[in-house]
Motif scaffolding. Structure first.
Motif, PDB file in Angstrom:
ATOM      1  N   ALA A  85       5.409  -5.337 -21.135  1.00 49.68           N
ATOM      2  CA  ALA A  85       6.772  -4.815 -21.116  1.00 49.68           C
ATOM      3  C   ALA A  85       7.512  -5.270 -19.866  1.00 49.68           C
ATOM      4  O   ALA A  85       8.699  -5.540 -19.900  1.00 49.68           O
ATOM      5  CB  ALA A  85       6.741  -3.296 -21.186  1.00 49.68           C
ATOM      6  N   ASN A  86       6.811  -5.330 -18.750  1.00 51.12           N
ATOM      7  CA  ASN A  86       7.482  -5.718 -17.517  1.00 51.12           C
ATOM      8  C   ASN A  86       6.537  -6.545 -16.675  1.00 51.12           C
ATOM      9  O   ASN A  86       5.731  -6.002 -15.916  1.00 51.12           O
ATOM     10  CB  ASN A  86       7.925  -4.470 -16.747  1.00 51.12           C
ATOM     11  N   PRO A  87       6.598  -7.832 -16.797  1.00 51.21           N
ATOM     12  CA  PRO A  87       5.638  -8.678 -16.088  1.00 51.21           C
ATOM     13  C   PRO A  87       5.809  -8.675 -14.583  1.00 51.21           C
ATOM     14  O   PRO A  87       4.952  -9.155 -13.862  1.00 51.21           O
ATOM     15  CB  PRO A  87       5.882 -10.070 -16.671  1.00 51.21           C
ATOM     16  N   GLY A  88       6.884  -8.097 -14.109  1.00 42.47           N
ATOM     17  CA  GLY A  88       7.083  -8.117 -12.669  1.00 42.47           C
ATOM     18  C   GLY A  88       6.299  -7.055 -11.931  1.00 42.47           C
ATOM     19  O   GLY A  88       6.237  -7.046 -10.713  1.00 42.47           O
ATOM     20  N   GLU A  89       5.713  -6.140 -12.684  1.00 40.98           N
ATOM     21  CA  GLU A  89       5.011  -5.054 -12.004  1.00 40.98           C
ATOM     22  C   GLU A  89       3.529  -5.339 -11.963  1.00 40.98           C
ATOM     23  O   GLU A  89       2.924  -5.718 -12.959  1.00 40.98           O
ATOM     24  CB  GLU A  89       5.257  -3.737 -12.748  1.00 40.98           C
ATOM     25  N   SER A  90       2.922  -5.099 -10.812  1.00 43.33           N
ATOM     26  CA  SER A  90       1.475  -5.263 -10.711  1.00 43.33           C
ATOM     27  C   SER A  90       0.913  -4.009 -10.058  1.00 43.33           C
ATOM     28  O   SER A  90       1.654  -3.156  -9.588  1.00 43.33           O
ATOM     29  CB  SER A  90       1.138  -6.498  -9.875  1.00 43.33           C
ATOM     30  N   ILE A  91      -0.393  -3.926 -10.041  1.00 47.42           N
ATOM     31  CA  ILE A  91      -1.029  -2.725  -9.497  1.00 47.42           C
ATOM     32  C   ILE A  91      -0.881  -2.726  -7.987  1.00 47.42           C
ATOM     33  O   ILE A  91      -1.211  -3.715  -7.325  1.00 47.42           O
ATOM     34  CB  ILE A  91      -2.521  -2.683  -9.881  1.00 47.42           C
ATOM     35  N   VAL A  92      -0.363  -1.660  -7.437  1.00 48.91           N
ATOM     36  CA  VAL A  92      -0.230  -1.597  -5.980  1.00 48.91           C
ATOM     37  C   VAL A  92      -1.063  -0.470  -5.397  1.00 48.91           C
ATOM     38  O   VAL A  92      -1.158  -0.343  -4.182  1.00 48.91           O
ATOM     39  CB  VAL A  92       1.234  -1.399  -5.538  1.00 48.91           C
ATOM     40  N   GLY A  93      -1.663   0.352  -6.263  1.00 46.98           N
ATOM     41  CA  GLY A  93      -2.459   1.431  -5.715  1.00 46.98           C
ATOM     42  C   GLY A  93      -2.700   2.480  -6.775  1.00 46.98           C
ATOM     43  O   GLY A  93      -2.628   2.205  -7.975  1.00 46.98           O
ATOM     44  N   TRP A  94      -2.965   3.671  -6.325  1.00 47.74           N
ATOM     45  CA  TRP A  94      -3.216   4.739  -7.280  1.00 47.74           C
ATOM     46  C   TRP A  94      -2.750   6.054  -6.702  1.00 47.74           C
ATOM     47  O   TRP A  94      -2.536   6.183  -5.495  1.00 47.74           O
ATOM     48  CB  TRP A  94      -4.703   4.804  -7.627  1.00 47.74           C
ATOM     49  N   PRO A  99      -4.802  -1.495  -1.791  1.00 47.19           N
ATOM     50  CA  PRO A  99      -4.216  -0.404  -2.576  1.00 47.19           C
ATOM     51  C   PRO A  99      -3.720   0.732  -1.695  1.00 47.19           C
ATOM     52  O   PRO A  99      -4.271   1.035  -0.655  1.00 47.19           O
ATOM     53  CB  PRO A  99      -5.395   0.059  -3.444  1.00 47.19           C
ATOM     54  N   VAL A 100      -2.646   1.316  -2.152  1.00 48.48           N
ATOM     55  CA  VAL A 100      -2.089   2.469  -1.462  1.00 48.48           C
ATOM     56  C   VAL A 100      -2.467   3.708  -2.260  1.00 48.48           C
ATOM     57  O   VAL A 100      -2.402   3.707  -3.484  1.00 48.48           O
ATOM     58  CB  VAL A 100      -0.551   2.352  -1.383  1.00 48.48           C
ATOM     59  N   HIS A 101      -2.852   4.732  -1.569  1.00 53.41           N
ATOM     60  CA  HIS A 101      -3.223   5.966  -2.258  1.00 53.41           C
ATOM     61  C   HIS A 101      -2.146   6.997  -2.008  1.00 53.41           C
ATOM     62  O   HIS A 101      -1.818   7.290  -0.872  1.00 53.41           O
ATOM     63  CB  HIS A 101      -4.563   6.455  -1.722  1.00 53.41           C
ATOM     64  N   MET A 102      -1.582   7.527  -3.091  1.00 52.77           N
ATOM     65  CA  MET A 102      -0.538   8.520  -2.925  1.00 52.77           C
ATOM     66  C   MET A 102      -1.068   9.876  -3.356  1.00 52.77           C
ATOM     67  O   MET A 102      -1.669  10.004  -4.426  1.00 52.77           O
ATOM     68  CB  MET A 102       0.681   8.161  -3.781  1.00 52.77           C
ATOM     69  N   LEU A 103      -0.827  10.868  -2.547  1.00 48.64           N
ATOM     70  CA  LEU A 103      -1.318  12.204  -2.844  1.00 48.64           C
ATOM     71  C   LEU A 103      -0.123  13.113  -3.077  1.00 48.64           C
ATOM     72  O   LEU A 103       0.775  13.192  -2.242  1.00 48.64           O
ATOM     73  CB  LEU A 103      -2.150  12.719  -1.668  1.00 48.64           C
ATOM     74  N   VAL A 104      -0.109  13.758  -4.218  1.00 46.79           N
ATOM     75  CA  VAL A 104       1.005  14.621  -4.557  1.00 46.79           C
ATOM     76  C   VAL A 104       0.489  16.034  -4.715  1.00 46.79           C
ATOM     77  O   VAL A 104      -0.410  16.281  -5.522  1.00 46.79           O
ATOM     78  CB  VAL A 104       1.664  14.171  -5.885  1.00 46.79           C
ATOM     79  N   ASN A 105       1.032  16.944  -3.964  1.00 45.80           N
ATOM     80  CA  ASN A 105       0.638  18.332  -4.126  1.00 45.80           C
ATOM     81  C   ASN A 105       1.721  19.062  -4.881  1.00 45.80           C
ATOM     82  O   ASN A 105       2.770  19.379  -4.327  1.00 45.80           O
ATOM     83  CB  ASN A 105       0.403  18.982  -2.761  1.00 45.80           C
TER      84      ASN A 105
END
Lengths: 280, 408
Positions: free
Chosen positions: A84-93, A118-124
């Motif tokens: 759907a969008n080839p410009g996006e790649s995995i940058v983290g989780w 990879p970047v790890h994002m934490l959402v509380n």
């Protein structure tokens, strides 16, 4: 112990789409699961800024010290998104939760194989009376320890910023009005309705400013010279036209608009007429 | 205070196929939507659980279902309102923004959700990849899929499979498309929506107007084909003037518009509140008085639309004229035969039958013009006119506002 940092001036920029999706995944998690994790998609540039524009959650299970994620699913979903969008790649989780847990290291390890850093994002997202704000944090991992002997992984916090495309920002702003509505419904206004609501907002803001000015004049509040200067600037931006020029301008614009509405209504009548004729 | 997992009613239905929305002149490659028997979604009744079919059997079923079930009024959708989640709003806006940067004007995708009473709730969406006829563009590596290779059915199945695992709604409730202003009512639009509607009774087409977003407004409109139009189109070979009169299909009766509201869950509203300051946008960009370019664009669409209508009318008149000539020639021949028969009766010979008419001597008439096209164009023009009138109203309001500010 020496800390060898492998991260430069890393910064994570998050789009509101990502955050809303994470919240949605969190709400839909299976009954027995406390947290959700998933892949962050986006792009990263050479200066160390990572932008996350999309995400999807990945089924996983974790316990005290181990974690398992559905790798097949991750890959399949990523393929779909890439189509759907080839410009996006995995940058983290990302993961929800209040703190980094032991299994996160394992998951982060997996993602290091999928992308470079990879970047790890934490959402509380647990919000209650004692903790009324949501928490968003971002980390990268570095190794630390005694070189040659025991080594460990540590998560280093990096700066996290919200950013949005104009369209996204406009959409967010329109949806803010849903907060005050009992049914949480945001109805989309037509053109005139939009002008009306914008005008209402404007007058509300003006009222606040006027109240402030009044209170300064009656010595209830101290005058702030910077505020005063910006107020003066504000008043000066209203273009000063004499009545005649302004009237001319308004009249010619009104004439144009009337002409347009006349033409349009005429076209419409013609269309209906044409239809009747053809139907015969 | 953990948030309870939302209890959602989910109907398990067989995957409905759909034809890829924009056919760039290729033939119809896929079977029609898999019409399945269902007693409507209203009232939250229990749905019959159908076993999940494999892809091959679904394809076979689609072919078998080419003779679509008769559509009667009882099957009319009971949906009165469309409710979108903020998630979908943002995803569509983002999708358009990213596609626009690479020059694509129209973006499309699927909508997922569920039907509850009289509400159609859209809870998720997924974009279609860019498709292009251009061989070069397809091989340039930008991810543009050549039209002939794109298997829409498989794509949809994949998405649904994955969504199911994520506990997200995977029932296709429609599709979305972006449009420049009110310009969306084309033949392809109607055909796509028809196929979706045959597969899922409540399917809607969501039209997103990105031009308004740049002025700080949001515009999403939901449409579905009127039952009369669906009846007309379900009999493909017979789309002619006659049937249109029977079914009363005129330009006001083509599509029905459903009101759209946006609703967010409590948690999402909390998130929006958090974002209020950091995601700033100019709340008053819509109050700009410079509407000139906007009005010009709308007038231009209007005038091209009028030209098309003129062409269609003249086509129709030409056809009428040639048909009259044909009829007259036919009559002449018939009279000749009658006369001939009279003479033969006098001489005691066998009368000629009517078949003796020499067809080759008759003037040629072309095919009758497609009756649906002018109606479509005139409906589209109606949309343009409404849009223009709205803009005019808005501009007028802003003028009044400016006047007020000047002299107070």
């Amino acid at each position: 112990a020496k800390v060898s940092s492998s991260s430069g001036a890393l910064q994570l920029r998050v789009h509101p789409t990502v955050l809303l999706q994470i919240i949605d995944f969190y709400e839909r998690r299976p009954e027995n699961q406390l947290q959700v994790i998933g892949t962050l998609l986006g792009s990263s540039d050479s200066k160390g800024q990572v932008t996350a524009t999309n995400c999807f959650s990945v089924p996983h299970s974790e316990s005290e010290d181990s974690a398992a994620i559905d790798i097949e699913f991750q890959r399949a979903m990523f393929e779909l998104h890439r189509k759907a969008n080839p410009g996006e790649s995995i940058v983290g989780w990302f993961s929800t939760g209040s703190s980094i847990r032991a299994p996160s290291v394992l998951i982060h390890d997996y993602y290091s194989r999928e992308c470079r850093r990879p970047v790890h994002m934490l959402v509380n997202a647990e919000v209650d009376d004692s903790r009324p704000r949501m928490q968003f944090r971002a980390f990268v991992s570095t190794t630390f320890g005694v070189p040659g002997k025991t080594k460990g992984t540590m998560f280093v916090p990096i700066e996290l910023r919200n950013e949005a495309y104009d369209d996204e920002a406009a959409a967010c702003r329109v949806m803010q009005s849903g907060r005050n509505n009992i049914k949480r419904a945001v109805s989309l206004l037509d053109d005139v309705g939009n002008v009306r609501s914008a005008a209402r907002n404007l007058s509300r803001m003006l009222e606040q400013v006027i109240a402030y000015v009044d209170s300064v004049l009656t010595d209830q509040q101290k005058a702030d010279p910077q505020l005063g200067r910006s107020l003066a600037q504000l008043v000066n931006t209203v273009p000063k036209l004499d009545k005649e020029t302004f009237d001319d301008m308004v009249n010619s614009s009104t004439k144009d608009l009337l002409m347009l509405s006349y033409l349009t209504t005429m076209i419409r009548t013609h269309l209906d007429f044409n239809e009747k004729l053809i139907a015969m | 205070q953990s948030f309870q997992s939302l209890q959602r009613k989910r109907g398990i239905m067989s995957y409905s196929h759909h034809r890829r929305p924009y056919q760039h002149g290729h033939g119809y490659g896929y079977g029609h939507g898999h019409g399945h028997g269902h007693g409507g979604y209203g009232g939250g009744g229990s749905h019959s659980q159908q076993p999940q079919p494999s892809a091959a059997s679904v394809a076979a079923a689609a072919v078998a279902a080419a003779s679509a079930p008769a559509i009667d009024d009882e099957d009319a959708s009971s949906v009165q309102q469309v409710v979108m989640e903020g998630l979908v709003v943002l995803k569509i806006a983002k999708h358009f923004h990213e596609e626009q940067m690479s020059g694509n004007r129209i973006v499309q995708g699927l909508l997922f959700g569920l039907v509850q009473d009289t509400r159609l709730e859209i809870t998720n969406c997924f974009p279609f990849p860019r498709q292009s006829d251009d061989e070069e563009a397809a091989n340039s590596g930008f991810g543009i899929v050549p039209v002939a290779e794109f298997d829409a059915a498989k794509y949809q199945l994949d998405i649904q499979k994955n969504f199911r695992q994520l506990n997200a709604d995977y029932l296709t409730v429609g599709w979305y498309q972006s449009s420049a202003g009110a310009e969306f009512l084309t033949k392809e639009f109607v055909e796509s929506q028809f196929h979706y509607q045959v597969g899922v009774l409540d399917a809607v087409a969501l039209v997103y107007n990105p031009l308004k977003t740049s002025r700080g407004q949001l515009e999403f409109r939901a449409f579905r084909l009127s039952p009369a139009l669906v009846k007309l189109m379900s009999d493909e070979d017979n789309v002619n003037q006659q049937r249109m009169k029977e079914l009363m299909v005129n330009q006001a009766n083509l599509v029905q518009e459903l009101p759209v509201i946006i609703r967010n869950s409590h948690l999402a509203n909390v998130l929006l509140a958090e974002l209020e300051d950091s995601v700033a946008s100019n709340a008053f960009s819509g109050l700009s008085l410079a509407m000139g370019s906007q009005l010009e664009r709308q007038m231009k669409s209007l005038s091209t639309g009028c030209e098309v209508i003129l062409q269609e009318s003249s086509k129709y008149l030409n056809y009428q004229r040639s048909y009259k000539k044909y009829e007259k020639a036919l009559q002449d021949q018939k009279m000749k035969i009658v006369y001939e028969n009279q003479q033969r009766a006098q001489r005691g010979e066998e009368p000629l039958s009517e078949d003796a008419i020499d067809k080759s001597k008759l003037p040629k008439i072309g095919n009758p013009p497609v009756a649906l096209d002018p109606v479509l164009v005139s409906a589209q023009l109606h949309q343009f006119t409404s849009e223009l009138l709205e803009t005019v109203g808005q501009s007028y309001g802003k003028l009044m506002l400016a006047e007020g500010i000047q002299f107070n």
